[in-house]
Structure formats: C-alpha cells, structure tokens
Motif scaffolding. Sequence first.
Motif: not given
Length: 450
Positions: A334-356
């Motif tokens: 099992q993993r416990t996330i201790v830090e989130i890096y920019p690539s996570f938010y970059a992918l989230k940003q891309l998903q929001a932009f191209i949705k639909g």
Amino acid sequence: MQSSAKSKINFSKTDRYVEEFQNAGFKTLVLALRSRSLWASKDFLLDHSPKLEYLDDYGNWIQVVVERYDKDGMNDMPGLKYPVIYYEIGTEFSSYEPESTQNYLEMLATAYKVAHTAYSDVKILHAAFLTSNVFKSYSTELAYSNLNEIEKHFKENEALLKKHAKPLAENRKVLDRSDIFDVVNFHSLGNPEEIEGNVRWLELEMKKRGISKPIIISDTGISPFVGLGPATSCKGKQVAILFPPANNNDRCRLAEYFKKLINKDSDSLEWVRGFAGIDVVKRVVIAADQGVTLIDTVWAEELPLAQAALFQAASGNNGWGGMTKTNINVFTEQRTIVEIYPSFYALKQLQAFIKGYTQISRIQTRDTNVRIYELIINKKKKWIAWYESGKLLLPEDKSSTVQFQFTVDSDKTVENVITKQNQTNARKQKIKVAGGKVSITLTDNPLYIY
C-alpha cells in the motif's frame, strides 16, 4: 496468482487494482496477464509459456480472470463497477517475453479463445512491441512513406533490438496472426515524437495484411535522454544508450546532470519534475492526433531504486519522472502519498482542456518544428502549440523560441503547462487580436490557446 496446479487462484492483487482505480473514477483499465510461473512455465527465466501439461490450467486462469471482471453478474468481483475490457497477454514483446515467438503465439491463441468464450466484448492485446530508437528521427522527416524505408531504420538499430527487444521479423510474425488479437499494441519509451513513426509503421503493416485494428500504447515513460547503461559516465565502453534529442556531444553534460539528480540538487529536481509534465502533455496530444485509442501515462510515483547512486541513472529521467512521492508498506504494498509533483497537475490541466473534444488535427506549418494542434470542443476551436527545437535542453539552458501568428476572430487566452512545484493553477494571459491575428511566442513548453 496461483502457487500450484492444485491451488486456488488468488485475486487479492488484481481485485485491489481494479477496485482502487474504479473507485477513483477510472472506467477503462488494462490488465496485463503475464504467464511466468515457477511450476507451470517451461522455464522460469528463459521461456514463460506454459508446459504442455499445464496448457489447460493456463487457459482456465485466463478465462476465470476475464470472467471475474466482465460484470455479467456471474462470478464477478464484489463491488465491480464497470467491466474490464482490455487484457494484454504478456507485458512487452521483448526480453520480458523470452520464449520463442512460436511459443508465445501458441499461448496468445489459447488466451484469445478462452477470453472470448468468457466475455464476448473482451479486447485482447498482444504483448506490446518495443521499438526504442527506431523512429528517433521522425520529427525531422516528412514521413516514412513505405515499409522498405522503415526496414532500414529497424536495421540500423538491429543490435539494440536483439539485445533488449525483438527484431522486426519477429514482430511481423505476431502481426501475421491477426486472428488471435483484437488490438495492436506498442510501448513508447523514447521521445513523444516516436509515436508518429510507430503508428505509421503499424498502419502500413496492417494495410499490407488487409486488416484494420485499434492501436493502444500500453506503457510509456518520460523522455529518458539516456538508458540501458550508466548515465553518470561519459567515457569508456560502459556508457548508456542515447535517446533523442541527446547526441554524443551531450554525453558529459548529461553525466553531470544525472549526478546532480542523484545528489538531490534542488534546482535539477525541480526542473526534471517540470519536464515530466511537459513530456506527458506532448505524448498524449501526439497520440490523440495519431488516432491512438488508449495511452498509459507514466509514472504514478517516482522510482527510488532508479534514483540510487548504485543504479547510475541507468533508466535516465524515468527515476524522477513520477507524479508523486510515496511511502510504501513493504508488507501490503500500500502507498501513502506524501508529495504531489507538477506532472500530476499538468495532466489534470490537459484533461480539463481537452474534455469533450470531437476532433484533433495537426496544422501544417512551414517550420516543421512548430507543432500546432487544433481541437474542436463544443463546436469551438481551441489549440495546443509548442516549438520542438530538436535540441537537448537541460536546467542551465534557455528554451528556443519562435514567434507564430494565428488567424483568429477575437482576443485569446493563453495558458502555460504547469511545471512548478506547489503550482496547482496555470498562469494565464490575454492576447489582443490585431488585424485578425494574434502573435504568440512558442517554446518547448506547450501553450493552451482559447
């Protein structure tokens, strides 16, 4: 999953994988079913295909797994939300599948038959082709116009393919058996532009055989710069293999760069984590433009072993390419996330932009290093654009820039891809239209224009 022929199949890990991802909102999953077994494989190290006396057990395993996740109400995993449609037989058509191609195809044929018996809508993937460095120069060429031309590129990389992957002739033996797989599959572990060459090659191979099947990229990395050898050395015989855009003149600079990463230099770490976000955005956009059905985006977490000094950065940037830093319970995994890096938010940003989006296409420009992709979203045009200089950029380097004019009918908003630590929202600016055009400065960091 099965410790002996008489043991029950243990679904704990596959159940956890399916449950956690579906609970997080993922509707489409790919399960890779690897046959390596201490008791059932012909050779645990050299031939993972099942022994003849265990071929029925292998087929039963495949059938039972597919049945568990087909959501037909019979013998399903408790709490299953969506059917799992995609199954890869093996994980990569390379040294990960050391058996002969004939033995692999016999295994694939068995898996295909029983999987479709269990679930009529299942999609079987062959083990993914690996063509590292074969299509490394695609971004500077107009196209691979025919298979004869493509064969030359495979031949140039024959030694590397024989050592770590499979030669072209073996890949073609798999493609010849289009009756035992539903989806064509490859891995993209080099630079994002190699996707175009791989898709072109596979489309030509399918056309030659009179078939048409979807294409999936079931594994990716971030552009490694180097790999398959020590990256912290630039001299001697024991050096890493270079991946685009790196060339021999970059070796010593790269060695210093990877030493800094291993030694946890803060500036280098921040840069590579931002680079990972840029890279994943480019890879997804290019894959979408090429009509790829699914693409796996890497990595969910960084790889501590690949960061160790003893490893000498032998997988290049990939050790630091994860979207998160995690603590791992070695007993439960099992993993416990201790830090989130920019690539996570970059992918989230891309998903929001191209949705639909309903359409994506690359706009041809005089400068082939300029990459502009036009999307149709809710009947409106949006763009993703960047400048691909073809040169290696490291933390101390400035990005190459080019001015580009868009013909538009109104002012536009421009967003940069998120690249900074602790940055969760993109920087935006308004660009005024003048004379029916907007002028935008393009760099290696993609821009969203809308």
